[in-house]
Design an enzyme around this catalytic site. Sequence first.
Site, short mmCIF file in Angstrom:
data_model
loop_
_atom_site.label_atom_id
_atom_site.label_comp_id
_atom_site.label_asym_id
_atom_site.label_seq_id
_atom_site.Cartn_x
_atom_site.Cartn_y
_atom_site.Cartn_z
N SER A 37 4.03 -0.25 4.85
CA SER A 37 2.93 -1.23 4.88
C SER A 37 2.10 -1.15 3.61
CB SER A 37 2.01 -0.95 6.07
OG SER A 37 0.88 -1.79 6.06
N TYR A 77 -2.44 4.12 12.08
CA TYR A 77 -1.51 3.20 11.43
C TYR A 77 -1.35 3.57 9.96
CZ TYR A 77 0.55 -1.16 9.73
OH TYR A 77 1.38 -2.09 9.14
#
Length: 258
Positions: A152, A166
């Site tokens: 990401s 995350y």
Amino acid sequence: MNAAELFSVKDRVAIITGGSTGIGRHIATGFAAAGAKVYICARTEAKVMSAAAEISATTGGNCTGLVADLSTLAGIDALVTAVSARESAVHVLVNNAGTMADASIDEYGESEWDPVIDLNLKAPFFTLQKFLPLLRAGGTAERPASIINIGSVGALKVGPKENYAYQASKSAIHWMAKSLAKRLGRDNITANVIAPGFFESEMTVISSDEMRKMVVSMVPRGRVGTPEDLAGTAIYLASRAGAYVTGSVIPVEGGLSI
């Protein structure tokens, strides 16, 4: 070798986890359109079967849906068993299934932390571990098998949301690719990461024109990502063109992390 052969994934067996929606579906669609034999998995049977049928119909390709809950080792074993019953080798594994939880640092608890770490970090490792016999069978010196983990831009740039687990899980995924690449190169397997920026999905929803303008203003390329952006990068890594690329993190984010 001509350009078409260089970037070909025709007849390659590709597994895409979390392939019924979002980034996984974009990649699965790209592989199916390019002639690969695609398997997608998700937890909900109706959703994954519908997605597989739609991908096959729209691309004219071959996409099969499998039900699997990768948040448990038993679920991972079930996926590998299902694929092993159909295939003697796997050429591409895309670890895409993931989740996110955001909360203030004072309120961030185990109920936010544990599911994210389990699905985003633990599941990709054990999924690739369990698929190693099939990946080893699929790789050769000239055409290695390819592990593509989805990282990401959140591991390259701290965004506005407080999504601590995350960011931690995706940062770990980025670094783990180097360890995987170093060990698995001898087995004719490459390991790389695609780090997407802003792509519209169930996890990242643009809810208003104002939000869209705000997001686009942050991206040097002046737009959000498209399915082709992700599919093209994944196909490159899985093709002969990407056979000498391993241990790398490829940002596909329009310059958002700059």
